[in-house]
Design an enzyme around this catalytic site. Sequence first.
Site, PDB file in Angstrom:
ATOM      1  N   ALA A  74       0.838  -1.207   0.000  1.00 18.86           N
ATOM      2  CA  ALA A  74       0.000   0.000   0.000  1.00 18.86           C
ATOM      3  C   ALA A  74       0.876   1.262   0.000  1.00 18.86           C
ATOM      4  CB  ALA A  74      -0.902  -0.017   1.231  1.00 18.86           C
ATOM      5  N   PRO A  75       0.408   2.312  -0.674  1.00 23.30           N
ATOM      6  CA  PRO A  75      -0.911   2.537  -1.291  1.00 23.30           C
ATOM      7  C   PRO A  75      -1.054   2.030  -2.719  1.00 23.30           C
ATOM      8  CG  PRO A  75       0.362   4.557  -1.402  1.00 23.30           C
ATOM      9  CD  PRO A  75       1.213   3.574  -0.655  1.00 23.30           C
ATOM     10  N   GLY A  76      -0.004   1.396  -3.286  1.00 22.84           N
ATOM     11  CA  GLY A  76      -0.251   0.658  -4.512  1.00 22.84           C
ATOM     12  C   GLY A  76       0.352   1.173  -5.801  1.00 22.84           C
ATOM     13  N   ASP A  99       9.763  -2.969  -1.006  1.00 22.73           N
ATOM     14  CA  ASP A  99       9.872  -1.509  -0.950  1.00 22.73           C
ATOM     15  C   ASP A  99       9.654  -1.131   0.506  1.00 22.73           C
ATOM     16  OD1 ASP A  99      10.094   1.147  -1.891  1.00 22.73           O
ATOM     17  OD2 ASP A  99       7.918   1.326  -1.987  1.00 22.73           O
ATOM     18  N   CYS A 146      13.447   4.730   0.101  1.00 24.17           N
ATOM     19  CA  CYS A 146      13.621   6.135  -0.259  1.00 24.17           C
ATOM     20  C   CYS A 146      14.449   6.821   0.831  1.00 24.17           C
ATOM     21  CB  CYS A 146      12.296   6.844  -0.502  1.00 24.17           C
ATOM     22  SG  CYS A 146      11.134   6.767   0.879  1.00 24.17           S
TER      23      CYS A 146
END
Length: 210
Positions: free
Chosen positions: A28-30, A97, A150
Amino acid sequence: VIQEEAAALATIILDPKPGEVVVDLCAAPGGKTTHMAELMRNKGVIYAFDVDDLRLEQLRKNLRRTGTYKIVKIIKKDGREAPNLLGKGIADKVLVDAPCTSEGTIMKNQELRWRINRDDITKLARLQKELLMAAIELTRPGGRVLYTTCALLPEENECVVRDILNTFGDRVRLVPINGPYSEGFISGTMRAWPHRHKTIGFFYALFERV
């Protein structure tokens, strides 16, 4: 789904193919989940793990909006539980991620400079390593795992990669990523730097199960 250039590149590096079994451990959020479904031409299956209700609702909206809901199976569980839920060696591709301190996005989220502390870095690095360990368990021989953050700190990036290679060196190898950004502090990894590449800061490491 609109993404930053560096974020969108992640799924291109992982390169999921139509008909494959893919697992997104922090979905999420996708943005990346829907992009992978598009690259797979809505053929195959993506198991999308996350635990945050609000972010999962946004994932569902993005799946409906992009028409990619047909192959995505949402599982509201911690990604570290995925091998026990799905089985070991079932995936062609796994995306990690990972949750991170996100200081690569500080140009957009300037309040981060007041929120990041040493304890957070230590906890997140441990979580990142545990997610990668789960990803390796999920992946079949010849399959691939992409690890991204990130974050800019080596503790969340190269240090995690080095720990994984030291622990699982007989089970995974690092696949070199050759551009378009700069090489990371470990040969074969890659970093997007905001001041060099005019995008958010991002780190990439691609593993292959052997």
